[in-house]
Design an enzyme around this catalytic site. Structure first.
Site, short mmCIF file in Angstrom:
data_model
loop_
_atom_site.label_atom_id
_atom_site.label_comp_id
_atom_site.label_asym_id
_atom_site.label_seq_id
_atom_site.Cartn_x
_atom_site.Cartn_y
_atom_site.Cartn_z
N ARG A 255 0.86 -1.18 0.00
CA ARG A 255 0.00 0.00 0.00
C ARG A 255 0.89 1.23 0.00
O ARG A 255 1.92 1.28 0.69
CB ARG A 255 -0.92 0.03 1.22
CG ARG A 255 -2.08 -0.96 1.18
CD ARG A 255 -3.09 -0.59 0.11
NE ARG A 255 -4.30 -1.40 0.16
CZ ARG A 255 -4.49 -2.55 -0.48
NH1 ARG A 255 -3.49 -3.04 -1.20
NH2 ARG A 255 -5.64 -3.20 -0.41
N GLU A 284 -3.00 7.49 -4.61
CA GLU A 284 -3.49 6.92 -5.86
C GLU A 284 -5.00 7.16 -6.01
O GLU A 284 -5.72 7.17 -5.01
CB GLU A 284 -3.16 5.43 -5.95
CG GLU A 284 -3.72 4.55 -4.86
CD GLU A 284 -3.24 3.11 -5.00
OE1 GLU A 284 -4.12 2.23 -5.11
OE2 GLU A 284 -2.01 2.85 -4.99
N HIS A 302 -1.36 -0.01 -9.68
CA HIS A 302 -1.94 -0.92 -8.69
C HIS A 302 -2.66 -2.09 -9.37
O HIS A 302 -3.84 -2.36 -9.13
CB HIS A 302 -2.91 -0.19 -7.76
CG HIS A 302 -3.08 -0.88 -6.43
ND1 HIS A 302 -3.48 -0.22 -5.29
CD2 HIS A 302 -2.91 -2.18 -6.06
CE1 HIS A 302 -3.55 -1.08 -4.28
NE2 HIS A 302 -3.20 -2.28 -4.73
#
Length: 340
Positions: A255, A284, A302
């Protein structure tokens, strides 16, 4: 904790249809449970439509939330209140759950389940991909090939063989990563909240570092694979980068907020970090311009766990959690079972 008695079948609501689970499985599931889908594409629509759906077709006993639900986040009281008090289990197709207000669910007697294994191997594959990319200077080399510069000044690049890989977080993703790194003849060490058993360490060929700084100072490649929580937010910052070897290769597929991105940029500017492979970012989908502009960064949006097999495993794991809970009162992978 019993399912709703309003309908002959317990009722399950999904924010989007679990199409990867397969129609044969879904046919069997629907034979036992009423399965409805909320037609909503934005958070605002969900907030408005959930109470309407509950009034017309509910109450619902369970909620299924697939992967790829960024438009709905965060999953908090404002979004989910309309499902109470009927809903007693909420399940997510993602492994991480920092976007879910589990404390709120717990206070309201709702079991929450994540998926523990669905995306693990795919995320480890992404870590391997990014590791090889930064070792081989792939972004800069590709740019040179595309602009007609051929090899330019790229050779020689770096072999993974013999390097020490430091894994921060030795859960299922870290274990898959350790197993795959052995193929490249890498030495593997790890830092984790709890040490693995001697049998597991032998199985994965991994040596335990009792302190994070020990791992940071002795690893050639560092991969972040721990969950995001209060204890791990900005876990890797200026002090931690300073402990690393000069010219270390850095990978994050966990993360974004686990890493202080300003500290990473500083480490890249000073040469402490030679190259970085990033699949996750602090804000993000926004990415800092430094990372976009730097040819020493290999970037992915991601995508680590977003593969066809992972989606199928995630949806089946979600549905099996719901099935188990509605049939037995016990979920398979509850996060907060001891608190509810």
């Amino acid at each position: 904790m019993a399912p709703s008695a309003i309908s002959d079948k317990p009722k399950v609501l999904a924010f989007t249809y679990p199409e990867c689970a397969g129609e044969e499985y879904m046919k069997e599931f629907k034979a036992k449970f009423q399965f409805d889908v909320l037609e909503a594409t934005t958070r605002e629509e969900v907030i408005r439509k959930v109470p309407e759906k509950v009034a017309s077709s509910g109450p619902y006993d369970a909620l299924l939330i697939r992967m790829g639900t960024k438009p709905y986040e965060p999953f908090d009281a404002e979004l989910l209140q309309g499902l109470l008090p009927g809903c007693k289990i909420m399940v997510s197709g993602s492994a991480g759950y920092n976007e879910f207000d589990v404390d709120w669910m717990t206070k309201n007697g709702v079991i929450f389940c994540n998926t523990r294994n669905a995306v693990s191997e795919a995320t480890a594959d992404m870590a391997i991909f990014l590791m090889l990319a930064v070792l081989k200077d792939a972004t800069r080399a590709e740019n040179s090939a595309r602009t007609g510069k051929w090899r330019h000044d790229h050779s020689p690049t770096v072999d993974p063989s013999g390097l020490t890989l430091g894994i921060i977080g030795m859960g299922s993703i870290g274990k898959h990563l350790a197993h795959k790194a052995a193929v490249f003849n890498m030495k593997v060490q790890y830092y984790n909240r709890n040490q693995l058993s001697a049998k597991e360490e032998s199985r994965y060929g991994a040596a335990y570092c009792a302190r994070l700084n020990e791992l940071l100072s002795t690893s050639d490649v560092i991969s972040v694979n721990c969950p995001l929580n209060d204890a791990t937010t900005k876990m890797i910052s200026h002090e931690q980068f300073a402990k690393m070897k000069d010219g270390v290769f850095f990978v994050n597929t966990a993360r974004g907020p686990i890493v202080d991105e300003d500290a990473l940029i500083e480490a890249m500017e000073t040469g402490k970090v030679r190259r970085a492979g990033l699949d996750v970012f602090e804000e993000e989908p926004e990415i800092k311009q430094y990372f976009i502009d730097s040819d020493r960064c290999t970037l992915q949006p991601h995508l680590g766990g977003l593969t066809n097999a992972s989606w199928q495993r995630a949806e089946l794991e979600c549905l099996e959690n719901i099935r188990s809970f509605l049939e037995t009162g016990k979920a398979i992978s509850p996060v907060n079972e001891n608190e509810v």
